[in-house]
Design an enzyme around this catalytic site. Structure first.
Site, mmCIF file in Angstrom:
data_model
loop_
_atom_site.group_PDB
_atom_site.id
_atom_site.type_symbol
_atom_site.label_atom_id
_atom_site.label_comp_id
_atom_site.label_asym_id
_atom_site.label_seq_id
_atom_site.Cartn_x
_atom_site.Cartn_y
_atom_site.Cartn_z
ATOM 1 C CB CYS A 266 5.389 -3.925 -0.067
ATOM 2 S SG CYS A 266 6.619 -2.887 -0.290
ATOM 3 C CE1 TYR A 267 1.505 1.080 5.544
ATOM 4 C CE2 TYR A 267 -0.552 -0.881 6.117
ATOM 5 C CZ TYR A 267 0.365 0.524 5.899
ATOM 6 O OH TYR A 267 -0.307 1.524 6.838
ATOM 7 C CG ASP B 230 -15.816 -9.099 -19.836
ATOM 8 O OD1 ASP B 230 -15.104 -10.137 -20.176
ATOM 9 O OD2 ASP B 230 -15.493 -8.115 -20.128
ATOM 10 C CB SER B 231 -21.292 -9.114 -23.280
ATOM 11 O OG SER B 231 -21.296 -9.368 -24.478
ATOM 12 C CB SER B 232 -19.120 -13.266 -26.190
ATOM 13 O OG SER B 232 -19.848 -12.046 -26.711
ATOM 14 C CG HIS C 248 5.366 -5.429 -4.130
ATOM 15 N ND1 HIS C 248 3.659 -5.445 -4.023
ATOM 16 C CD2 HIS C 248 6.160 -4.370 -4.018
ATOM 17 C CE1 HIS C 248 4.007 -4.156 -3.062
ATOM 18 N NE2 HIS C 248 4.984 -3.599 -3.427
ATOM 19 N N GLY D 188 -20.914 -7.783 -27.532
ATOM 20 C CA GLY D 188 -20.362 -9.304 -28.718
ATOM 21 C C GLY D 188 -18.645 -9.001 -28.722
ATOM 22 N N GLY D 189 -18.596 -8.412 -27.318
ATOM 23 C CA GLY D 189 -17.496 -8.536 -26.345
ATOM 24 C C GLY D 189 -16.667 -10.041 -25.480
ATOM 25 C CE LYS E 260 -11.465 -8.800 -21.287
ATOM 26 N NZ LYS E 260 -12.877 -7.761 -21.655
ATOM 27 N N GLY F 166 0.788 -1.243 0.276
ATOM 28 C CA GLY F 166 -0.244 0.544 0.449
ATOM 29 C C GLY F 166 1.071 1.809 0.210
ATOM 30 C CD GLU G 146 3.029 -7.752 -5.295
ATOM 31 O OE1 GLU G 146 2.226 -7.137 -5.024
ATOM 32 O OE2 GLU G 146 3.556 -9.137 -4.667
#
Length: 518
Positions: A84-85, A232-234, A174, A229-230, A374, A57, A176
């Site tokens: 870290c933090y 996610d919605s598909s 870090h 049509g993207g 995603k 953070g 990650e």
């Protein structure tokens, strides 16, 4: 119902990398969620975590009223890792000391392992020196009782600490981020070796459980899904169709600012191939009329968002009787909505989303992928059998070409840009580069250039090309095309798109945040 019995909780202190912690944990087959550090302790207890990770953070433990790790975290009887933090607040809460350092460390650094510990097992050996990514101005100077140092760096005498008896660990770097090459292995040691997670969280299991959840939530009621049509919605549409069949109707609002042939592809796939009931509303004239003469990018977004809502609501009313609205909400949206520190996410994301629907629609929300990132949605799409052309498609913002036309939008400009964009993407595919690039697109710049083509002097538009690589969708770096490729693309565009006489390529890298070009 939860996706798996093994769960890891990440408490967020505002680091720009917090989402990457979750990505690394999930990649190892362990389900995790991110919650603000000040989440109700009862909710933390109810989560049932096998391990807890405290993120980094921007604050300083040495300041006044700074974020503090909840004491109950250290009383939960589960392994805890502070990053870290997160390490600093753990040390502070448990009785150690943190000071502002005269030797700050930002960027690449090396740590030297001075002792063994379960976090390093099979990855780092005592006496070894290993590259990491640092980002700190404070440092731990006195450890709480029970802790011992296990790694040091030039600027951090306690770059990694361990209390094996209580299974508490802290790292100043870090793990990650990809700049710490062994970081994912260290996190896997926490989840698998120390916390004993089975690592059995799979997308196949998630799919089945998501289908069960949808059926339980919806029952026999009807659902409307806004299809863009993207990806996610598909994915949401196909998942819902598998779960509830003809109870689902999709609405596709075509604002006239889509890529070439995209509307035809959407209608063909969902109405033709999947036989999903689909309403296709061609509203190009309406959107372009409202955008006429508007130059400010935020105004354009709002006009498109508000018009989309009006059109969607109009089409939904014609259907009648639907009790639920399905949305492709993703986990980053959820994280941002509950983030304790706020930030510019609303502005950043306004060009990706066209806005929610009015409360007067009085519909329940179905959000079956709200727990996924995603890249995980893409994996789910493959589990559902969606064509790879849809799964691997580069991200496309909700307002479409409108934000890739700086200044006023017109049908002429949209048609020009569509042709340029189609040539650019076709050449990228022909060169076998499409899957190496996270996002590529063309921009029609608000300037004209004098040029000579053959025996004629021209005064036409300049278009810009952009292509970026990204592993997380948060940061991006420009893609290094060969000069021959750029020459070929530029030649095709200038020769085949009347109205464009010059092409430029953008080589700007982008820090965390939006990677669109405006």
């Amino acid at each position: 119902m939860t996706p798996t019995t093994d769960r890891v909780l990440i408490l967020d202190f505002g680091a720009q990398y917090t989402q990457l912690i979750a990505r690394r944990v999930r990649e190892s087959g362990v389900y995790c969620e991110i919650h603000p550090f000040n989440t109700d302790p009862a909710k933390i207890a109810a989560f049932g975590a096998r391990a807890i990770i405290l993120s980094g953070g921007p604050a300083s433990v040495t300041g006044v009223d700074t974020p503090c790790a909840p004491p109950m975290v250290f009383e939960a009887g589960v392994p805890v890792l502070g990053i870290c933090y997160g390490e600093q607040t753990m040390v502070d809460v448990l009785g150690g000391k943190v000071e502002t350092s005269d030797h700050r460390e930002f960027g690449r650094a090396d740590v030297v392992v001075v002792d063994s510990c379960p976090l390093f097992e099979g990855v780092w050996a005592p006496g070894g020196q290993y590259p990491v990514w640092m980002s700190h101005g404070d440092r731990v100077v006195d450890l709480p009782e029970g802790f011992r140092p296990v790694a040091v760096s030039d600027g951090a005498p306690f770059a990694a600490i361990a209390d094996e008896e209580r299974q508490f660990y802290g790292v100043q770097f870090h793990p990650e981020v990809m700049h710490t090459p062994d970081g994912a292995k260290l996190l896997r040691n926490l989840t698998h070796r120390i916390a004993g997670c089975s690592g059995d969280w799979t997308m196949a299991a998630f799919k089945e459980q998501a289908i069960e959840r949808v059926r339980a939530q919806v029952g026999r009621e009807k659902v409307i899904c806004g299809l863009s049509g993207g990806v996610d919605s598909s994915v949401v549409a196909v998942l819902l169709h598998e779960a509830i069949g003809d109870q689902l109707t999709c609405i596709y609002v075509d604002h006239g600012l889509m890529r070439a042939q995209e509307s035809e592809e959407v209608v063909s796939l969902f109405r033709g191939h999947y036989n999903i009931p689909l309403v296709h509303r061609d509203a190009a004239d309406l959107f372009l009329g409202k955008l006429d003469g508007v130059e400010d990018p935020e105004r354009k977004r709002k006009i498109i968002g508000n018009t989309f809502i009006d059109v969607f609501e109009e089409e939904a009313a014609k259907l009648g009787g639907a009790s639920f609205l399905a949305q492709g909400t993703l986990y980053p949206d959820v994280i941002e909505s509950v983030s304790f520190h706020g930030g510019p996410s609303v502005t950043i994301k306004s060009h990706h989303n066209v806005g929610g629907l009015p409360e007067r629609m009085n519909m329940g929300l179905v959000e079956p992928v709200r727990e996924l990132f995603k890249d995980e949605v893409r994996v789910l799409g493959r589990e559902l059998g969606l064509p790879e052309a849809f799964i691997a498609r580069h991200p496309f913002p909700g307002p479409g070409l409108a934000i890739r036309i700086p200044g006023a939008v017109s049908r002429e400009k949209a048609d020009l840009l569509r042709k340029v964009d189609a040539i650019y993407l076709e050449e990228i595919r022909n060169a076998g580069l499409y899957d190496e690039i996270w996002q590529a697109f063309a921009v029609l710049l608000p300037v004209r250039s004098v040029g000579v083509m053959g025996d004629e002097r021209t005064y036409d538009y300049v278009c810009g090309l952009r292509a970026v690589t990204s592993t997380d969708g948060m940061t991006a770096d420009w893609y290094p095309f060969e000069p021959e490729f750029l020459a070929r693309v530029s030649s095709r565009i200038v020769n085949q798109v009347r109205g464009v006489n010059r092409v430029v390529y953008d080589i700007t890298s982008k820090p965390p945040g939006t990677i669109e070009w405006e």
